[in-house]
Motif scaffolding. Sequence first.
Motif, PDB file in Angstrom:
ATOM      1  N   PHE A 364      -2.643  -0.134  -1.017  1.00  0.00           N
ATOM      2  CA  PHE A 364      -1.684   0.816  -0.451  1.00  0.00           C
ATOM      3  C   PHE A 364      -2.440   1.968   0.208  1.00  0.00           C
ATOM      4  O   PHE A 364      -2.381   3.109  -0.274  1.00  0.00           O
ATOM      5  CB  PHE A 364      -0.758   1.372  -1.535  1.00  0.00           C
ATOM      6  CG  PHE A 364       0.186   0.381  -2.149  1.00  0.00           C
ATOM      7  CD1 PHE A 364       1.423   0.142  -1.577  1.00  0.00           C
ATOM      8  CD2 PHE A 364      -0.164  -0.303  -3.302  1.00  0.00           C
ATOM      9  CE1 PHE A 364       2.307  -0.759  -2.160  1.00  0.00           C
ATOM     10  CE2 PHE A 364       0.716  -1.205  -3.890  1.00  0.00           C
ATOM     11  CZ  PHE A 364       1.954  -1.441  -3.307  1.00  0.00           C
ATOM     12  N   PRO A 365      -3.189   1.743   1.276  1.00  0.00           N
ATOM     13  CA  PRO A 365      -3.885   2.855   1.921  1.00  0.00           C
ATOM     14  C   PRO A 365      -2.891   3.859   2.497  1.00  0.00           C
ATOM     15  O   PRO A 365      -1.806   3.482   2.960  1.00  0.00           O
ATOM     16  CB  PRO A 365      -4.693   2.173   3.029  1.00  0.00           C
ATOM     17  CG  PRO A 365      -3.991   0.887   3.281  1.00  0.00           C
ATOM     18  CD  PRO A 365      -3.408   0.469   1.972  1.00  0.00           C
ATOM     19  N   GLU A 366      -3.264   5.129   2.456  1.00  0.00           N
ATOM     20  CA  GLU A 366      -2.405   6.164   3.012  1.00  0.00           C
ATOM     21  C   GLU A 366      -2.648   6.319   4.503  1.00  0.00           C
ATOM     22  O   GLU A 366      -3.779   6.186   4.989  1.00  0.00           O
ATOM     23  CB  GLU A 366      -2.658   7.503   2.308  1.00  0.00           C
ATOM     24  CG  GLU A 366      -2.190   7.549   0.878  1.00  0.00           C
ATOM     25  CD  GLU A 366      -2.320   8.941   0.278  1.00  0.00           C
ATOM     26  OE1 GLU A 366      -3.156   9.722   0.780  1.00  0.00           O
ATOM     27  OE2 GLU A 366      -1.596   9.248  -0.678  1.00  0.00           O
ATOM     28  N   ARG A 487      -3.670 -11.664   1.653  1.00  0.00           N
ATOM     29  CA  ARG A 487      -3.031 -10.680   0.765  1.00  0.00           C
ATOM     30  C   ARG A 487      -2.188  -9.708   1.580  1.00  0.00           C
ATOM     31  O   ARG A 487      -2.489  -9.405   2.729  1.00  0.00           O
ATOM     32  CB  ARG A 487      -4.102  -9.890  -0.003  1.00  0.00           C
ATOM     33  CG  ARG A 487      -4.859 -10.704  -1.016  1.00  0.00           C
ATOM     34  CD  ARG A 487      -4.012 -11.020  -2.240  1.00  0.00           C
ATOM     35  NE  ARG A 487      -3.671  -9.789  -2.971  1.00  0.00           N
ATOM     36  CZ  ARG A 487      -2.504  -9.593  -3.594  1.00  0.00           C
ATOM     37  NH1 ARG A 487      -1.566 -10.514  -3.559  1.00  0.00           N
ATOM     38  NH2 ARG A 487      -2.277  -8.471  -4.238  1.00  0.00           N
ATOM     39  N   PRO A 488      -1.109  -9.198   0.978  1.00  0.00           N
ATOM     40  CA  PRO A 488      -0.322  -8.158   1.645  1.00  0.00           C
ATOM     41  C   PRO A 488      -1.069  -6.829   1.651  1.00  0.00           C
ATOM     42  O   PRO A 488      -1.935  -6.576   0.809  1.00  0.00           O
ATOM     43  CB  PRO A 488       0.950  -8.077   0.788  1.00  0.00           C
ATOM     44  CG  PRO A 488       0.550  -8.598  -0.549  1.00  0.00           C
ATOM     45  CD  PRO A 488      -0.547  -9.605  -0.312  1.00  0.00           C
ATOM     46  N   LEU A 489      -0.720  -6.001   2.605  1.00  0.00           N
ATOM     47  CA  LEU A 489      -1.342  -4.686   2.796  1.00  0.00           C
ATOM     48  C   LEU A 489      -0.237  -3.747   3.266  1.00  0.00           C
ATOM     49  O   LEU A 489       0.400  -4.014   4.291  1.00  0.00           O
ATOM     50  CB  LEU A 489      -2.457  -4.780   3.834  1.00  0.00           C
ATOM     51  CG  LEU A 489      -3.012  -3.490   4.431  1.00  0.00           C
ATOM     52  CD1 LEU A 489      -3.849  -2.757   3.401  1.00  0.00           C
ATOM     53  CD2 LEU A 489      -3.861  -3.791   5.667  1.00  0.00           C
ATOM     54  N   ILE A 490       0.015  -2.668   2.528  1.00  0.00           N
ATOM     55  CA  ILE A 490       1.080  -1.745   2.897  1.00  0.00           C
ATOM     56  C   ILE A 490       0.484  -0.361   3.146  1.00  0.00           C
ATOM     57  O   ILE A 490      -0.084   0.263   2.234  1.00  0.00           O
ATOM     58  CB  ILE A 490       2.167  -1.670   1.802  1.00  0.00           C
ATOM     59  CG1 ILE A 490       2.797  -3.058   1.600  1.00  0.00           C
ATOM     60  CG2 ILE A 490       3.241  -0.656   2.194  1.00  0.00           C
ATOM     61  CD1 ILE A 490       3.885  -3.089   0.538  1.00  0.00           C
ATOM     62  N   VAL A 491       0.597   0.109   4.372  1.00  0.00           N
ATOM     63  CA  VAL A 491       0.149   1.454   4.729  1.00  0.00           C
ATOM     64  C   VAL A 491       1.303   2.403   4.440  1.00  0.00           C
ATOM     65  O   VAL A 491       2.422   2.230   4.951  1.00  0.00           O
ATOM     66  CB  VAL A 491      -0.259   1.532   6.212  1.00  0.00           C
ATOM     67  CG1 VAL A 491      -0.752   2.933   6.552  1.00  0.00           C
ATOM     68  CG2 VAL A 491      -1.336   0.494   6.528  1.00  0.00           C
TER      69      VAL A 491
END
Length: 497
Positions: A364-366, A487-491
């Motif tokens: 979950f990068p900002e 893999r999923p990645l959510i910003v």
Amino acid sequence: MKSAKHRFHRNFKEAATIFGYNGMYPGPTIEAMKGQAVRVKWINNLPLKHFLPVDKTLEDAMDSPEVRTVVHLHGHNVAPDSDGHPEAWFTRNYEYVGKKYCRQVYEYPNQQQATTLWYHDHAMGVTRLNLYAGLAGFYLLHDFNEQSLDLPRGKYDIPLMIQDKSFRSDGSLFYPDNLTPRNQFVHPSVVRAFIGNTMVVNGKVWPYLHVEPRKYRFRMLNASNTNGFTFKLSNGQPFWQLGTDGGLISVTKAIQKFPLDPAERVDVIIDFSGLEGETIILQTEELDLQGNPDIHKREVMQFRVGNKGGDSIPLPQNLRPFDKLEEAKAVKTRRFVMSQEVDGFGRIKLTLNNLEFSDPVTEFPEYDTIEIWELANPVFDPTRPLGIPPNISHPIHLHLVQFQILGRQQFNVNPNKFNANQWITNGGGIEFVSNPVDPDPSEMGWKDTVRVEPGQVTRIIVHFKNYTGEYVWHCHILEHEDYEMMRPLIVIKKYND
């Protein structure tokens, strides 16, 4: 997207069945200008049954239609609803759609620097088949800086889509339908790797190109399913590199040869001046599975230099200012392991940190923050040559962002010396056996795909910006991507205390 016939070589007995954008392979080249948005309606007019072997045990394939498509514009900074999420697939006439499907018309804002992008299928569980069948094309983004430079343009600016393929005796495409040795429980079954025996460039087997004795710009893309290559020229002359995945580098530089894994691009000039009447061959340093030079795939294509033409354009030097990301500004370091296990059918399954795609999101990068990602590949046999299984690199691709490669470092892959869980958690449990080395000279620029070499930790630095929302990151060996190495990645929005 529709089924069509395509002749890969004039001597093939019959034209092969392909899937193509507008029935073309490669698909139409889209050219766009920075600052001018492009909208594309992607329409699935494909048949209901695939002509290549579909493995029904893979995610989204078991209880879904065989022929599903969704388009990913690879390397583009785009909102999540136009990114081509693998679960945003749709069938003919949009009769069935995946759970992430939300729109028919995609919008590409084109707010990044000039670069060579490409679009291709990204449907969950069948990407390897759809792309191999022909669903890939170029997307060239221009800007005013690029156009102000004396670069070859028009017919002297040529994209090259390079792939390895195999064919049946009648000229049709061959793709294996099972493991070797054969798996008694699953048929057809996903294979761990697909290595073709024939080189194909822009849809033609071992082609040639008539060129003038002058400079040409070639935008080279490795669009193969699995295979990485190292390219060079037969006469020993250098390429003059202009750019990487993400666009122009700062200064033109000479490179004698360069590696290119699936999905990577390199932008080069080849100068044919003074070579009138000669034939120059684009070559690879390909090895066969026994580690010997592969004579069949050594030659990729010919450049046949004519006697007329030429140019007086000097080789450009300064191309674009390059802003180097600072490690000191990174707010977080994440660590990953290229992991593998045996599935319930006795097949090797490759994953990231031993997680499958459906496992809960861990990244979950900002928004507008910089992170360092460290990727360890412990699958390495020092008695085998590099490039020969199991010693293969994993080309890791992050959607949405461009990044920079910091370097690589060898580590002791002995299980007694490497604790994957400890490494992922706090960076411990690892024994480095070399000093860090800089990226390959051809990698010095903005990238969206990086080779994670066997027996090494590869470090990249990433600035997460442009958009928030759900994306993915994955290995771009398509057989791995289709079987859980994604893999999923959510910003997420950045919240201040």
